[in-house]
Design an enzyme around this catalytic site. Structure first.
Site, PDB file in Angstrom:
ATOM      1  N   SER A 272       0.690  -1.272   0.337  1.00  0.00           N
ATOM      2  CA  SER A 272       0.222   0.579   0.422  1.00  0.00           C
ATOM      3  C   SER A 272       0.923   0.904  -0.054  1.00  0.00           C
ATOM      4  CB  SER A 272      -1.201  -0.003   1.222  1.00  0.00           C
ATOM      5  OG  SER A 272       0.361  -0.119   2.166  1.00  0.00           O
ATOM      6  N   ASP A 273       0.454   2.098  -0.320  1.00  0.00           N
ATOM      7  CA  ASP A 273       0.678   3.658  -0.449  1.00  0.00           C
ATOM      8  C   ASP A 273       0.755   4.151   0.714  1.00  0.00           C
ATOM      9  OD1 ASP A 273       1.982   6.008  -0.063  1.00  0.00           O
ATOM     10  OD2 ASP A 273       0.686   6.411  -2.187  1.00  0.00           O
ATOM     11  N   TRP A 274       1.516   4.889   1.610  1.00  0.00           N
ATOM     12  CA  TRP A 274       1.728   5.227   3.729  1.00  0.00           C
ATOM     13  C   TRP A 274       0.672   5.971   4.070  1.00  0.00           C
ATOM     14  CZ3 TRP A 274       5.086   2.614   1.296  1.00  0.00           C
ATOM     15  CH2 TRP A 274       6.361   2.089   1.375  1.00  0.00           C
TER      16      TRP A 274
END
Length: 575
Positions: A272-274
């Site tokens: 995932s992105d952060w």
């Protein structure tokens, strides 16, 4: 006696099994056995990122020590019992983002390479692969396993704050350039992570915006670049984006991450992105194998979802197996002894030479360039002295230095008018102090210095400079980056001060039959239609990396050819 023997035998068997389980260590060929031996808590922890500043420390699991530096972007979990090492993830579309070690006072720098938009304008996959090799080498020698790059979303809007990280509005060019970058990085035995999958084409409300896209547009524009890059370069990882896509979050979209990405192109891991806690069960079921940056709430939520039958252990196991297949490829698993000392001098030379390939000569009337019979330069524009090597946010590299325009000219033995240098530097100091006072802080992650306004210059001063100098160079700068989109007024259009400065320069210098050169030090496209007739030459230098001033001057002198061709539209206006 027979019963006693059975009991003793059972105890011996139990002890033997326990010893074997304890001695089981991850290898390339025993991943299924490792998955079967893992506890549910171990599996879940492997799917959630390790970040001490969010997680409060991971020491509770097998009392694992802190094994890497918190200056990089993220980690995967260590499980010593099974020989599963932590792996490190670093930002870096324009260079590795690795800056410190917890046990060292040394400053750690990485090479600031040209931004993605400049690389795309080179249309040179060989060049981009070479830069990828250098970035991958720095990632390797700083003890990191994956660089979170390249950024390869489509330039849907000229105002996107992160367009500087991305390549083009054209999906085929995007895919080809990205594939070359990935091949270069991964030639070092480290991984690349193309991002952000998919349709992450704006920063405004990026974590919630719902991108409504037809299937044809999705396939032919927004996914095509990823498809080309994945098929041609086989990246180890891909990063899912923050946004929604036709309803669901991309991180929870089974059709996107499994039906399209996995079933058609890809066999690596998706991270995932952060983002913080979302619907973890939906993310794992969709095929989002790893959740970054990681926090205890995500671990607890996954465990609860399994216990309440909202998430199957089978879904967990699929992602765990993919994570282990990734881990066995990494330098940390191989026990690579990194040097902490990549060849930054050689890479700086590469950054300088490569920047010119993507610079675009937008205008050159009457042989204004290359410069001839020029000894003294009147250097105007705040950005001449406060040069933008790259963008802000996670794409910003901690560089050892940045060569500005004045330094580049002086290095080439041009004289610059000293009174202008003093005037601009005093103004810049004042603007920085004012911004700190207004915000209560100095320049931060999103780059508050981008708000420095251009300095007004009197007509009398300009007339004086025209008499003193042989040529005028005006650098027009624009900064942008993660977290915010650009605006029409401040970023796309020239300000009234800039318009007046350019007009006054051209009037004064042309009256003495002297040239005016404009250098665009920008991360995104700007309006040029209304003023392009005024100067003699316009060089689109983009944000060309830490050697930027030297690179620009190499082009101005004709030592390097500005061979770039636009990979994106420069619109006449933006409504």
């Amino acid at each position: 006696m027979q019963v006693r023997n059975l009991i003793v035998g059972a105890l011996l068997f139990s002890c033997t099994g326990h010893v074997n389980a304890q001695s089981l260590t991850l290898r390339v060929d025993n991943i299924d056995q490792i998955v079967d031996s893992m506890t549910l808590e171990e599996k879940v922890n492997l799917l959630v990122g390790r970040n001490d500043y969010l997680f409060g420390g991971y020491e509770k699991l097998d009392k694992a020590p802190r094994v890497m530096d918190s200056s990089i972007s993220g980690f995967t979990q260590v499980i010593p019992r099974l020989g599963i090492p932590a792996t490190g993830l670093a930002d870096g579309p324009a260079g590795a983002v690795v800056v410190t070690r917890p046990d060292s006072k040394k400053n750690y720098y990485a090479t600031g390479f040209p931004i993605g938009s400049l690389l795309a304008c080179s249309w040179n996959t060989g060049l981009v692969e070479t830069i990828g090799q250098a970035i991958g080498n720095e990632i390797l020698e700083y003890g990191v396993d994956v660089v979170l790059a390249p950024g390869m979303n489509i330039h849907r809007s000229p105002l996107c704050g992160r367009n500087y990280e991305y390549f083009s509005e054209d999906p085929v060019l995007t895919g080809k350039i990205a594939a070359a970058y990935i091949r270069g990085v991964q030639s070092n035995g480290v991984g690349a992570c193309p991002k952000h999958f998919a349709v992450n084409s704006q920063e405004t409300n990026r974590t919630e915006v719902n991108e409504i896209v037809s299937q044809r547009a999705l396939r032919e524009i927004y996914l095509k670049g990823f498809e080309i890059a994945v098929k041609e370069s086989h990246p180890w990882t891909i990063m899912s984006s923050y946004n929604r896509l036709n309803g669901p979050y991309t991180q929870e979209n089974y059709e996107l991450l499994t039906t399209v990405l996995r079933d058609e192109w890809f066999d690596g891991i998706v991270m995932s992105d952060w983002i913080r806690l979302r619907n973890t069960a939906a993310q794992i079921h969709a095929g989002n194998d790893h959740l970054q940056p990681g926090e205890q709430k995500q671990v607890d939520d996954l465990l609860d979802k399994v216990k309440t039958n909202q998430l199957s252990v089978a879904d967990i196991d699929i992602c765990v197996k993919r994570m282990l297949n990734y881990i066995v490829k990494t330098p940390h698993f191989r026990g690579y002894k990194y040097s902490d000392n990549p060849d930054l001098k050689a890479h700086a030379l590469l950054a300088r030479q490569s920047a010119a390939e993507g610079m675009v000569l937008l205008k050159n009337d009457n042989g204004a360039l290359p410069l001839r019979n020029v000894k003294k330069v009147a250097l105007f524009g705040c950005t001449s002295y406060n040069f933008w090597a790259g963008g802000t946010g996670s794409g910003n590299v901690v560089k050892p230095y940045v060569v500005n325009m004045q330094q580049g000219l002086n290095n080439a033995e041009f004289e610059t008018t000293g009174n202008l240098e003093e005037l601009y530097n005093k103004y810049l100091d004042y603007q920085r102090a004012k911004n700190r006072c207004d915000r209560g802080k100095s320049q931060g992650y999103y780059g508050e210095e981008k708000d420095i306004l251009e300095m007004p210059v009197s007509k009398d001063c300009i007339v004086y400079q025209a008499k003193e100098a042989d040529v005028a160079i005006l650098t027009i700068g624009r900064q942008a980056g993660e977290g915010n989109d650009r605006t029409i007024e401040k970023d796309f259009n020239l300000s009234e001060v800039e318009q007046n400065l350019l007009s006054d320069l051209c009037n004064a210098f042309h009256a003495l039959d002297k040239k005016v050169i404009v250098v665009l030090n920008v991360g995104g496209v700007v309006e040029t239609a209304s003023w392009k007739s005024l100067p003699d030459a316009i060089l689109l230098a983009w944000q060309p990396g830490q050697e930027g001033g030297n690179s620009v001057v190499d082009v101005l002198l004709g030592k390097e050819n500005p061979s770039g061709k636009l990979a994106m539209t420069f619109p006449i206006t933006v409504m």
